[in-house]
Design a protein around this motif. Sequence first.
Motif: not given
Length: 328
Positions: A100-112, A250-266
């Motif tokens: 079991l993991a107790l999770a909290r979401i911060d204002e940026d959508g990140g989880a601890s 050597d490859v680099r890609v940009r992330a597409p613009a998205v409205d982040v709800v949270d980053t869980i599982g990204a």
Amino acid sequence: MTSSAASPSPRTPRAPVTVIGEAVADAFVGATAPDGSTPLTVHPGGGPANTAVALARLGTPVRFAGRLSKGPLGTLLRERLAGSGVDLTRSVTSDRPATLALARIDEDGGASYDFYAEGTADWQWTADELTTALTAAPPSVCVHTGSLALALPPGCTAIEAALEHARRTATVCVDPNVRPTVVDVALVRSRLPHWCALADIVRVSADDVEFLMPGTGPDEAADRLLAAGAGLAVVTLGGDGALARTRDLDVRVRAPAVDVVDTIGAGDAFTAGLLHRLAADGVLGGRLEGLTASALRDATGFAVAVAARTCAVAGAQPPYAAEMERPG
């Protein structure tokens, strides 16, 4: 070379990928009620389980080798995996409780997370269980593992030995996914060179780099992973995209613009997108022979797009193939 995320196409791998690791019940902490109680909403999670779900939803045949509890949380985890199309015939049913993991979401959508993991089902792998999991027919073209299962005893030793055997016929992928509240970071740091020597693909996040190689930038981190033996080093950079590097590419890609709800599982979804595309291109099944700059750019771009779609919804809910075929 820098590019934007690749546009997806409906290619579907035929050979299976096996994912070894934990399935965790994530209990999200809500706002405290007037009576002082705190509601919990429980969702299925766990890094390897999330990757297996994402692979299945994208259309890759995937076997999940997990140790699932008989209890209600184990049922929740099992139903989410099976409902997404994951093959559970190589998972083990255990009398031990689910993690079991107790999770909290911060204002940026990140989880601890605070983990309740001592003595739970996920970490009790034996050599015989893993041999059974990895000898299914048809053979897997890739074995992916990492996160807590690769670091917590007693099962971590059995998983490392299983990877030694698996790499004879399959590509090996490792995602350390460092969880410092559960695992001693110094232990993960000490084992990382060995994991790189076992793995063809190593994926680390920017947070992993900060934990494991403090003060190191993403380019230097990728070079250090390659020097330790990884065939392909991938560093994910959140909203800044990702870089993927071999000794020749050597490859680099940009992330597409998205409205982040949270980053869980990204990050887990990113790994699934990468493996899905490499499998569809026929690259998996060995030491990444034949991997071209074009294929790597395409796979990394697709992976970034899958991760972005996951960030646009609540929780670890990776997209299905049909969603990836639609714009936006």
